[in-house]
Design an enzyme around this catalytic site. Structure first.
Site, PDB file in Angstrom:
ATOM      1  N   ARG A 229       0.684  -1.159  -0.058  1.00  0.00           N
ATOM      2  CA  ARG A 229       0.165   0.034  -0.082  1.00  0.00           C
ATOM      3  C   ARG A 229       0.959   1.357  -0.020  1.00  0.00           C
ATOM      4  O   ARG A 229       1.786   1.351   0.541  1.00  0.00           O
ATOM      5  CB  ARG A 229      -1.066  -0.026   1.189  1.00  0.00           C
ATOM      6  N   GLU A 258      -3.925   7.459  -5.477  1.00  0.00           N
ATOM      7  CA  GLU A 258      -4.341   6.583  -6.644  1.00  0.00           C
ATOM      8  C   GLU A 258      -5.414   7.136  -7.435  1.00  0.00           C
ATOM      9  O   GLU A 258      -6.371   7.306  -6.826  1.00  0.00           O
ATOM     10  CB  GLU A 258      -4.282   5.276  -6.334  1.00  0.00           C
ATOM     11  N   HIS A 277      -1.180   0.119  -9.723  1.00  0.00           N
ATOM     12  CA  HIS A 277      -1.999  -0.889  -8.809  1.00  0.00           C
ATOM     13  C   HIS A 277      -2.595  -1.977  -9.594  1.00  0.00           C
ATOM     14  O   HIS A 277      -3.461  -2.187  -9.428  1.00  0.00           O
ATOM     15  CB  HIS A 277      -3.142  -0.212  -8.010  1.00  0.00           C
TER      16      HIS A 277
END
Ligand code: OXD
Length: 316
Positions: A229, A258, A277
C-alpha cells in the site's frame, strides 16, 4: 439457514454466480456497482466488495448485514468505527495473491537488472544502444512482511539463486528464507539487502514506515519495491532518495494517492517503474477470489469456523 441476499459490487461471470448460488437453495446474488448499491443494501445479508470501497454509508443503511467480504487482501476502507464496534464479520481474500504479485515483483526487478526500463524508452526513438546490466543471482532480497505474498516471492527468489531474508513478527521455520529478522531489526535487514520488497498490510503501525531514514539505511545500489500500500511509504521522501541517489531505483505498484497524480516527480524518473496498482491482477484472479468466497460461504452456512477473518481493529 433462511434465505440469504448477497450483494456484490463487482462484475461476475455466470459461472461465478452459479458457484455461489449452488452453495444452498434460496441464495440471491445481486451484482451492481457502488452508485446503485444503495437500492439493494437494506435487504443485504452479505456484502462483497473491494477493500478500498468506502462502505460506511452502505453499512449504516444495512440493518440485516452480517458479513462483509473483501475481494482484495487490503480492507483499508472497510474498518469504519461502526463496523469495528459491531459483530459484523469482516473477511478478506488473503492467500490468492502470491502468484501474480510475485511475478509482478520479478518482472520489475528483472526490468531493472536487464535495463528494460531504459531500453523501453530508447526503443521509442529507434535508438540501438546497450545499457548496463546486473544479475540477481546470489544477490540478497529483503522481504518486509512474510505473509503469503512474501513467501511466494521468497520461493521464486530461491529458485533464481538469491539469498532471501525477511522481517516477520513471529520466528517460524521458513524453507525458502535464509534469515528472519524481527520488525524492530528492519534497518539491519535493509542494510543487508540488494532488493527490498514491501509486502505488509497497511495498519496504524505500518503507515509511514518508510521515510528517508529507512532509505538511508539501504545500500546506495539497492532497489526498492512496493506492492503493498502506498501509505506505508512517505512518497516525497522516496522521491528525494531516488533523486539524490540514496538508493538506485524503485518499482512501485501502489501510491499515497491513486491514480498517481500527473505532477508526481516519480513519473519522469528513469530509475522508477510505475505500474497502476495491478500487481495482483491476472485472468485467474476472480476465479480464485470466488472460490475462496464460496468455501467461506459454505462454512458460514454450516456455522463452521470461517477463514480469513480480519481483526477489524488491527486492520488485517
Ligand atoms: C489487494 C490488492 O489488496 O490487490 O488485494 O491490492
Amino acid at each position: 439457514m433462511s434465505a440469504l441476499n448477497i450483494l456484490v459490487l463487482n462484475n461476475l461471470a455466470s459461472r461465478h454466480k452459479d458457484a455461489i448460488t449452488a452453495v444452498m437453495p434460496d441464495i440471491t446474488v445481486t451484482v451492481t456497482d457502488l452508485e446503485h448499491a444503495g437500492e439493494h443494501i437494506a435487504a443485504t445479508d452479505i456484502l462483497v466488495a473491494w477493500g478500498w470501497t468506502d462502505i460506511r454509508p452502505l453499512y449504516l443503511a444495512a440493518p440485516r448485514l452480517k458479513w462483509v467480504h473483501a475481494l482484495s487482501a487490503g480492507v483499508e476502507n472497510m474498518t469504519c468505527p461502526e463496523i469495528q464496534a459491531s459483530d459484523t464479520i469482516l473477511t478478506n481474500s488473503k492467500g490468492i495473491h502470491g502468484i501474480p504479485v510475485s511475478e509482478h515483483v520479478f518482472a520489475m526487478m528483472l526490468s531493472f537488472t536487464r535495463g528494460l526500463n531504459l531500453l523501453g524508452r530508447q526503443q521509442q526513438d529507434a535508438k540501438w544502444a546497450r545499457v548496463p546490466t546486473e544479475e540477481i543471482h546470489e544477490k540478497t532480497i529483503g522481504i518486509v512482511g512474510l505473509g503469503s505474498i512474501g513467501r511466494e516471492i521468497a520461493k521464486k527468489a530461491k529458485g533464481m539463486g538469491m539469498e532471501v531474508v525477511a522481517t516477520k513478527q513471529e520466528m517460524t521455520t521458513e524453507i525458502f528464507v535464509d534469515k528472519l529478522y524481527k520488525p524492530e531489526q528492519l534497518h539491519e535487514m535493509l542494510a543487508a539487502s540488494d532488493f527490498i520488497v514491501v509486502a505488509l498490510p497497511l495498519t496504524d503501525k505500518t503507515a509511514g514506515l518508510f521515510t528517508l531514514e529507512e532509505f538511508r539505511a539501504m545500500k546506495p545500489t539497492a532497489y526498492f519495491f512496493n506492492i503493498a500500500r502506498g501509505a506505508i511509504v512517505r512518497e516525497s521522501d522516496l522521491a528525494i532518495a531516488l533523486q539524490l541517489g540514496v538508493i538506485k531505483g524503485a518499482g512501485l505498484d501502489v501510491f499515497e494517492n491513486e491514480p498517481l497524480p500527473a505532477d508526481s516527480p516519480l513519473w519522469a524518473m528513469d530509475n522508477v517503474i510505475v505500474t497502476p496498482h495491478m500487481a495482483a491482477i491476472s485472468p485467474a484472479y476472480l476465479d480464485r477470489a470466488v472460490k475462496l468466497f464460496v468455501d467461506n460461504l459454505t462454512r458460514y452456512i454450516q456455522s463452521r469456523e470461517m477463514f480469513n477473518i480480519v481483526d477489524k481493529v488491527r486492520g488485517y
